[in-house]
Design a protein around this motif. Sequence first.
Motif, PDB file in Angstrom:
ATOM      1  N   ASP A  71     -71.857  12.310  31.136  1.00  0.00           N
ATOM      2  CA  ASP A  71     -72.618  13.515  31.484  1.00  0.00           C
ATOM      3  C   ASP A  71     -71.648  14.446  32.196  1.00  0.00           C
ATOM      4  O   ASP A  71     -71.240  14.177  33.322  1.00  0.00           O
ATOM      5  CB  ASP A  71     -73.795  13.149  32.400  1.00  0.00           C
ATOM      6  CG  ASP A  71     -74.521  14.392  32.921  1.00  0.00           C
ATOM      7  OD1 ASP A  71     -74.158  15.513  32.524  1.00  0.00           O
ATOM      8  OD2 ASP A  71     -75.463  14.228  33.720  1.00  0.00           O
ATOM      9  N   ILE A 111     -72.302  17.850  32.224  1.00  0.00           N
ATOM     10  CA  ILE A 111     -73.013  19.134  32.310  1.00  0.00           C
ATOM     11  C   ILE A 111     -73.741  19.233  33.650  1.00  0.00           C
ATOM     12  O   ILE A 111     -74.507  18.331  34.012  1.00  0.00           O
ATOM     13  CB  ILE A 111     -74.016  19.262  31.146  1.00  0.00           C
ATOM     14  CG1 ILE A 111     -73.270  19.131  29.823  1.00  0.00           C
ATOM     15  CG2 ILE A 111     -74.759  20.584  31.226  1.00  0.00           C
ATOM     16  CD1 ILE A 111     -74.171  19.063  28.610  1.00  0.00           C
ATOM     17  N   GLU A 154     -82.582  18.736  34.945  1.00  0.00           N
ATOM     18  CA  GLU A 154     -81.606  17.909  34.219  1.00  0.00           C
ATOM     19  C   GLU A 154     -82.320  17.387  32.972  1.00  0.00           C
ATOM     20  O   GLU A 154     -83.473  16.944  33.057  1.00  0.00           O
ATOM     21  CB  GLU A 154     -81.186  16.709  35.068  1.00  0.00           C
ATOM     22  CG  GLU A 154     -79.951  16.914  35.921  1.00  0.00           C
ATOM     23  CD  GLU A 154     -78.676  16.635  35.153  1.00  0.00           C
ATOM     24  OE1 GLU A 154     -77.897  17.589  34.988  1.00  0.00           O
ATOM     25  OE2 GLU A 154     -78.446  15.495  34.716  1.00  0.00           O
ATOM     26  N   SER A 212     -77.869  12.559  33.710  1.00  0.00           N
ATOM     27  CA  SER A 212     -77.775  11.566  34.791  1.00  0.00           C
ATOM     28  C   SER A 212     -78.820  11.794  35.864  1.00  0.00           C
ATOM     29  O   SER A 212     -79.023  10.929  36.722  1.00  0.00           O
ATOM     30  CB  SER A 212     -76.373  11.606  35.407  1.00  0.00           C
ATOM     31  OG  SER A 212     -76.111  12.881  35.940  1.00  0.00           O
ATOM     32  N   ASP A 231     -75.786  16.617  40.214  1.00  0.00           N
ATOM     33  CA  ASP A 231     -76.389  15.536  39.434  1.00  0.00           C
ATOM     34  C   ASP A 231     -75.792  14.205  39.881  1.00  0.00           C
ATOM     35  O   ASP A 231     -74.944  14.161  40.793  1.00  0.00           O
ATOM     36  CB  ASP A 231     -76.279  15.781  37.924  1.00  0.00           C
ATOM     37  CG  ASP A 231     -74.848  15.677  37.405  1.00  0.00           C
ATOM     38  OD1 ASP A 231     -73.972  15.187  38.141  1.00  0.00           O
ATOM     39  OD2 ASP A 231     -74.613  16.081  36.250  1.00  0.00           O
ATOM     40  N   ASN A 271     -71.555  16.419  38.942  1.00  0.00           N
ATOM     41  CA  ASN A 271     -71.486  17.789  38.420  1.00  0.00           C
ATOM     42  C   ASN A 271     -72.297  18.689  39.344  1.00  0.00           C
ATOM     43  O   ASN A 271     -73.383  18.299  39.793  1.00  0.00           O
ATOM     44  CB  ASN A 271     -72.061  17.865  37.000  1.00  0.00           C
ATOM     45  CG  ASN A 271     -71.275  17.026  36.021  1.00  0.00           C
ATOM     46  OD1 ASN A 271     -70.068  17.173  35.891  1.00  0.00           O
ATOM     47  ND2 ASN A 271     -71.969  16.124  35.329  1.00  0.00           N
TER      48      ASN A 271
END
Length: 284
Positions: free
Chosen positions: A148, A150, A178, A183, A234, A238
């Motif tokens: 992940d 993003i 999300e 995640s 997240d 991120n």
Amino acid sequence: MLILDRPSDTYSVWIDDVLYGENPSYEIEAFSLSQCYNCIKVYFDDVKIFTVPALYIGSVSQTPLAPNYDEDVVVSAALSGDAEVDQVLLSYTCDLMWHNVSMNKFDYVFNATIPSQPHGTFVQYRIYANDTNGNWVISSTHSYVVSDTIPPEIVEISWTPEEPSQDDTVKVAANISEPVDGSGVDKVLFSFKDSFGQWWNTTMTYDDASGLWNVIIPQQPHNTTVQFYIIAYDNVGNTAVGEHYFYAILPEFSFTTILLLALASTTLTIMITKKARAQNKLYP
Ligand SMILES: [Ca+2]
């Protein structure tokens, strides 16, 4: 053992310390090296001579190498050998079940797709191929872990009351998103600047009922402009940094109050004027 005498450009083949021939005319179809050399003039290698199978899987690759939770993975396999290929299968597993997918030929490469999987999924796959004589070959097992990369999405920020006075605390609510395969949101940091220009950092609290992240900003004196922004994280680190928001603390008499007072004052003036005119009519 294969001994190559470079100055004379001759080589000899020894198996179990028995000389089998020098400059043999037969072809070595494949061999593996396990050693380099021990002197300047004579090179030798331990060799394992074997026959190349009629069909073998030359290379296996995947695109992308580090797939995200929203990416399909294309697996490619190059097949070699003299035999005619009958079928090629991609077999993959994301849990306990193995799924088989026929691979499509493009030039000399066979391709198949593993659909996108949730973040953290451990995916294993291998290639099965057979020739028209029914001989099967199997590749080694390859694997990857779905990542992940993003950041979370800051969907919306709101606060109440929208036009606070110095008597109001302000509740800020953030909608952070999300994808279900991502995640997940770990935490949301909140920074605001108070009436003294001092920045304060805290974390927002998740509310299950509303699905929003909340924080309370304490009362601020009037004529203050409060500034704030959030940073959403997240579960793999991120981050998404939101834009800066501002609101002003209204003076004690808000614009609405002033307008009402002005209206009331005007009405009172009109009434007094009318009354005066009425009195003038009665007593000209
Ligand atoms: Ca994410």
